[in-house]
Design a protein around this motif. Structure first.
Motif, short mmCIF file in Angstrom:
data_model
loop_
_atom_site.label_atom_id
_atom_site.label_comp_id
_atom_site.label_asym_id
_atom_site.label_seq_id
_atom_site.Cartn_x
_atom_site.Cartn_y
_atom_site.Cartn_z
N ASP A 44 0.88 -1.24 0.18
CA ASP A 44 -0.10 -0.08 0.04
C ASP A 44 0.85 1.17 -0.05
O ASP A 44 2.10 1.16 0.31
N LYS A 152 -6.36 -1.57 0.18
CA LYS A 152 -5.61 -1.26 -0.84
C LYS A 152 -6.41 -1.88 -2.03
O LYS A 152 -7.07 -2.98 -1.80
N PHE A 153 -6.44 -1.12 -3.43
CA PHE A 153 -7.23 -1.75 -4.36
C PHE A 153 -6.73 -1.24 -5.82
O PHE A 153 -5.74 -0.28 -5.86
N SER A 154 -7.10 -2.04 -6.69
CA SER A 154 -6.61 -1.66 -8.20
C SER A 154 -7.96 -0.67 -8.67
O SER A 154 -9.06 -1.09 -8.36
N THR A 155 -7.53 0.17 -9.53
CA THR A 155 -8.48 0.95 -10.05
C THR A 155 -8.20 1.53 -11.46
O THR A 155 -6.85 1.59 -11.93
N GLU A 183 -2.77 1.79 -8.78
CA GLU A 183 -2.64 1.34 -7.49
C GLU A 183 -3.30 2.53 -6.38
O GLU A 183 -2.66 3.63 -6.31
N ASP A 217 -14.37 -1.13 -6.88
CA ASP A 217 -13.00 -1.19 -6.51
C ASP A 217 -12.58 -1.52 -5.16
O ASP A 217 -11.78 -2.30 -4.63
N GLY A 221 -11.35 -4.78 -3.01
CA GLY A 221 -9.71 -4.47 -2.58
C GLY A 221 -9.43 -5.29 -1.34
O GLY A 221 -10.37 -6.06 -0.74
#
Length: 332
Positions: A44, A152-155, A183, A217, A221
């Motif tokens: 992160d 923490k996620f992808s987008t 990210e 997202d 996450g």
């Protein structure tokens, strides 16, 4: 002291210390009870602050012999939120965004690879035998008086850098949203006294930043938690005479919760103590204690202001022509 040094902990302070020692001809052993480096984190986004001193933080890290090939994003613009107000803050390299965790571009992994390339002996999943003398303790926070909860996620959303203030999202501290190159990290930071409200703070933080994120997202996450530890210690050695570096010694910013710069600085001071015979206690007092005490003073003042603290903080940032210069003065 002999030319073999034993360190407890393979976090950033322990690895930085080992790298500097190896470059100065010492044999170094690190004992780490975890199975790998960086497993406390989730790849992160976090930040190395760059406002408390006149020296640039990344230049300082390079000057002590650390390679800065990890992913590092200078943050020159930030949107500050309070209630329904938003103020765009800008300044030269206010902080540096870095990733913490086990990915190849994370700070932790970069330091690990440097240490291994230099020949540092790292013993994972190991507690040293009782007859092994420990010279440096770099085991991270012994407990948490600063807590964090996030996702923490992808987008596919655009890069975004946001910080928010408010008792409903992060009592006593702040929340943030950082997105870079697909990210994203969204998190709330709060006092350990408010741990039971952590889910509420996180959801309110998500709501606060809703226009900049995709809810799908966030749902897909990875949730994470973290903690930091602050203490102004008069004695920077443990009961066995080992030097305490990084958060093992309470070296943390109690106002905002930034500790990575202290990790590198204290590692370098420990090496200096080993090489010159100077007292590590005295080196910390001369180089770090003033900032620590100002951090504690700022925290006490913030708490004394009670419900006025957040609107006043926002007002001061909003009125400042140079927010980074204002922050620098806070630590003087």
């Amino acid at each position: 002291m002999n030319k073999e040094i034993n360190i407890l902990g393979a976090g950033i302070s322990g690895l930085a210390c080992a790298i500097i020692l190896r470059k100065n001809g010492y044999d170094v052993n690190i004992y780490e009870k975890r199975k790998s480096t960086g497993t406390r984190f989730n790849s992160d986004w976090q930040a190395i602050e760059n406002w408390s001193e006149d020296t640039d933080a990344i230049d300082e890290i390079r000057s002590i012999g650390i390679d800065t090939s990890f992913k590092c994003v200078p943050l020159c613009e930030l949107n500050l939120h309070y209630s329904d107000k938003i103020r765009n803050l800008s300044g030269d390299n206010a902080c540096y965004m870095v990733k913490r965790g086990t990915d190849s571009d994370c700070l932790d992994t970069c330091l690990l690879e440097q240490a291994k390339a230099l020949g540092v002996n790292i013993h994972y999943g190991t507690i040293p035998e009782e007859d092994v003398p420990i010279h440096i303790v770099a085991t991270g926070p012994v407990k948490g008086n600063i807590l964090a909860k996030g996702i923490k996620f992808s987008t596919k959303k655009a890069d975004a850098y946001h910080m928010a203030l408010g008792s409903e999202i992060a009592k006593g501290f702040y929340s943030y949203l950082l997105i870079k190159d697909g990210e994203g990290t969204i998190a709330t930071v709060f006092d350990n006294k408010n741990v039971l409200d952590s889910e509420k703070y996180l959801q309110n933080t998500i709501d606060c930043f809703s226009e900049y994120i995709d809810q799908e997202d966030i749902i897909s996450g990875h949730k994470f938690g973290g903690y930091g530890y602050f203490e102004v210690r008069e004695n920077m050695y443990n009961e066995d005479g080992a030097m305490l570096i990084g958060e093992a010694g309470g070296l943390q910013d109690y106002l905002w919760g930034f500790g990575m710069r202290y990790a590198f600085q204290s590692a370098n001071l420990a090496v200096r103590s080993i090489m010159t015979g100077e007292s590590y206690d005295e080196l910390v007092k001369a180089n770090l204690h003033q900032k620590l005490k100002h951090s504690k003073r700022n925290r006490k003042l913030f708490e004394m202001l009670g419900p006025l603290a957040y609107p006043l903080a926002y007002h001061l940032f909003d009125r400042s022509k140079d927010p980074m210069r204002f922050l620098n003065r806070v630590y003087r």
